[in-house]
Design a protein around this motif. Structure first.
Motif, short mmCIF file in Angstrom:
data_model
loop_
_atom_site.label_atom_id
_atom_site.label_comp_id
_atom_site.label_asym_id
_atom_site.label_seq_id
_atom_site.Cartn_x
_atom_site.Cartn_y
_atom_site.Cartn_z
N VAL A 182 0.42 -1.52 -0.11
CA VAL A 182 0.57 0.35 -0.08
C VAL A 182 0.84 1.53 0.33
O VAL A 182 0.93 2.34 -0.61
CB VAL A 182 -1.31 -0.30 1.08
N MET A 183 1.85 1.10 0.63
CA MET A 183 2.60 2.35 0.93
C MET A 183 3.78 2.89 -0.21
O MET A 183 3.25 3.98 -0.70
CB MET A 183 3.99 1.71 1.55
N HIS A 184 3.43 1.70 -0.96
CA HIS A 184 4.20 1.78 -2.92
C HIS A 184 3.20 2.24 -3.63
O HIS A 184 3.91 3.12 -4.36
CB HIS A 184 5.34 0.55 -3.46
N GLY A 185 2.25 2.19 -3.37
CA GLY A 185 1.26 2.21 -5.08
C GLY A 185 0.81 4.10 -4.27
O GLY A 185 0.42 4.61 -5.15
N LEU A 186 0.77 4.37 -2.80
CA LEU A 186 0.53 5.55 -2.68
C LEU A 186 2.18 6.67 -2.96
O LEU A 186 1.88 7.87 -3.34
CB LEU A 186 0.68 5.95 -0.68
N GLU A 187 2.87 6.06 -2.39
CA GLU A 187 4.03 6.36 -3.05
C GLU A 187 3.85 7.40 -4.80
O GLU A 187 4.62 8.07 -5.29
CB GLU A 187 5.50 5.84 -3.07
N SER A 218 1.81 9.87 -5.59
CA SER A 218 1.92 10.91 -5.51
C SER A 218 2.80 11.79 -5.92
O SER A 218 2.71 12.85 -6.52
CB SER A 218 3.31 11.14 -3.98
N GLN A 219 3.72 10.34 -6.55
CA GLN A 219 4.72 10.60 -7.96
C GLN A 219 3.68 11.39 -9.28
O GLN A 219 4.31 12.19 -10.10
CB GLN A 219 5.68 9.54 -7.79
N LEU A 220 2.76 10.98 -9.53
CA LEU A 220 1.39 11.37 -10.56
C LEU A 220 1.00 12.19 -10.23
O LEU A 220 0.36 13.20 -11.51
CB LEU A 220 0.81 10.28 -10.80
N VAL A 221 0.46 12.92 -9.09
CA VAL A 221 -0.41 14.08 -9.44
C VAL A 221 0.96 15.46 -9.27
O VAL A 221 2.14 15.68 -8.61
CB VAL A 221 -0.51 14.04 -8.04
N ASP A 222 0.17 16.61 -9.72
CA ASP A 222 0.88 17.27 -9.75
C ASP A 222 -0.20 18.88 -9.48
O ASP A 222 -1.24 18.78 -9.32
CB ASP A 222 1.28 17.56 -12.11
N PHE A 223 0.70 19.73 -8.69
CA PHE A 223 -0.43 21.04 -8.66
C PHE A 223 0.55 21.88 -9.34
O PHE A 223 1.09 22.83 -10.38
CB PHE A 223 0.11 21.11 -7.38
N ASP A 224 -1.21 22.57 -10.55
CA ASP A 224 -1.57 23.25 -11.08
C ASP A 224 -1.68 25.12 -10.63
O ASP A 224 -2.43 25.39 -9.60
CB ASP A 224 -2.68 23.32 -12.44
N MET A 268 13.90 7.82 1.01
CA MET A 268 14.30 6.19 0.52
C MET A 268 13.14 6.22 -0.02
O MET A 268 13.02 5.15 -0.72
CB MET A 268 14.54 5.50 1.64
N THR A 269 11.50 6.90 0.79
CA THR A 269 10.43 5.74 0.11
C THR A 269 9.61 6.45 -0.43
O THR A 269 9.27 5.64 -1.33
CB THR A 269 8.94 6.45 1.74
N TYR A 270 10.74 7.49 -0.92
CA TYR A 270 9.32 8.58 -3.03
C TYR A 270 10.86 7.90 -3.76
O TYR A 270 9.63 7.50 -4.89
CB TYR A 270 10.30 10.02 -2.27
N ALA A 271 11.54 7.36 -3.18
CA ALA A 271 12.02 6.48 -4.44
C ALA A 271 11.92 4.92 -4.23
O ALA A 271 12.82 3.93 -5.52
CB ALA A 271 14.14 6.59 -3.95
N LYS A 272 10.55 4.28 -3.50
CA LYS A 272 10.51 2.81 -2.97
C LYS A 272 12.01 2.26 -2.82
O LYS A 272 11.97 1.11 -3.36
CB LYS A 272 9.46 2.79 -4.69
N ILE A 273 13.16 2.29 -2.12
CA ILE A 273 13.82 1.96 -1.14
C ILE A 273 13.73 1.35 -0.31
O ILE A 273 13.35 2.13 0.43
CB ILE A 273 15.01 2.73 -1.77
N ASN A 274 13.94 -0.16 -0.20
CA ASN A 274 13.75 -0.46 1.08
C ASN A 274 14.62 -0.69 1.98
O ASN A 274 14.30 -1.64 2.74
CB ASN A 274 12.40 -1.40 0.64
N VAL A 275 15.72 -0.67 1.78
CA VAL A 275 16.73 -0.87 2.02
C VAL A 275 17.96 -0.32 2.36
O VAL A 275 18.44 0.10 1.17
CB VAL A 275 17.89 -2.81 1.79
N MET A 276 18.50 -0.34 3.68
CA MET A 276 20.28 0.93 3.74
C MET A 276 20.79 -0.01 4.08
O MET A 276 21.17 -0.56 5.33
CB MET A 276 19.31 2.34 4.82
#
Length: 80
Positions: free
Chosen positions: A1-6, A9-15, A62-70
């Motif tokens: 679900v978290m990756h789906g929300l990210e 959020s990457q598809l939504v733009d502000f006009d 990291m969550t914005y780029a869907k990276i799950n391991v540091m």
């Protein structure tokens, strides 16, 4: 679900002229499956000092780029 929300959020733009959020070119087919089970980033603070604030910014982004391991390289024999 978290990756789906990210992804959403990457598809939504502000006009700014309309003062509203929008998603362009609907409908959208999203095929976002990772090639591997993990997506990781390496931080080598043993050889390259990073301030704590920078480490927090990396963790937050990291969550914005869907990276799950540091992978954090803390110490090394050359660092002593």
């Amino acid at each position: 679900v978290m990756h789906g929300l990210e992804t959403l959020s990457q598809l939504v733009d502000f006009d700014f002229s309309e003062k509203q959020y929008q998603i362009g070119s609907l409908p959208i087919l999203i095929e976002d499956t990772p090639r591997f089970k993990h997506r990781e980033v390496l931080i080598d603070t043993a050889r390259h000092y990073q301030p704590v604030a920078m480490l927090y910014r990396i963790l937050d982004s990291m969550t914005y780029a869907k990276i799950n391991v540091m992978h954090w390289h803390l110490t090394d024999t050359q660092s002593f």
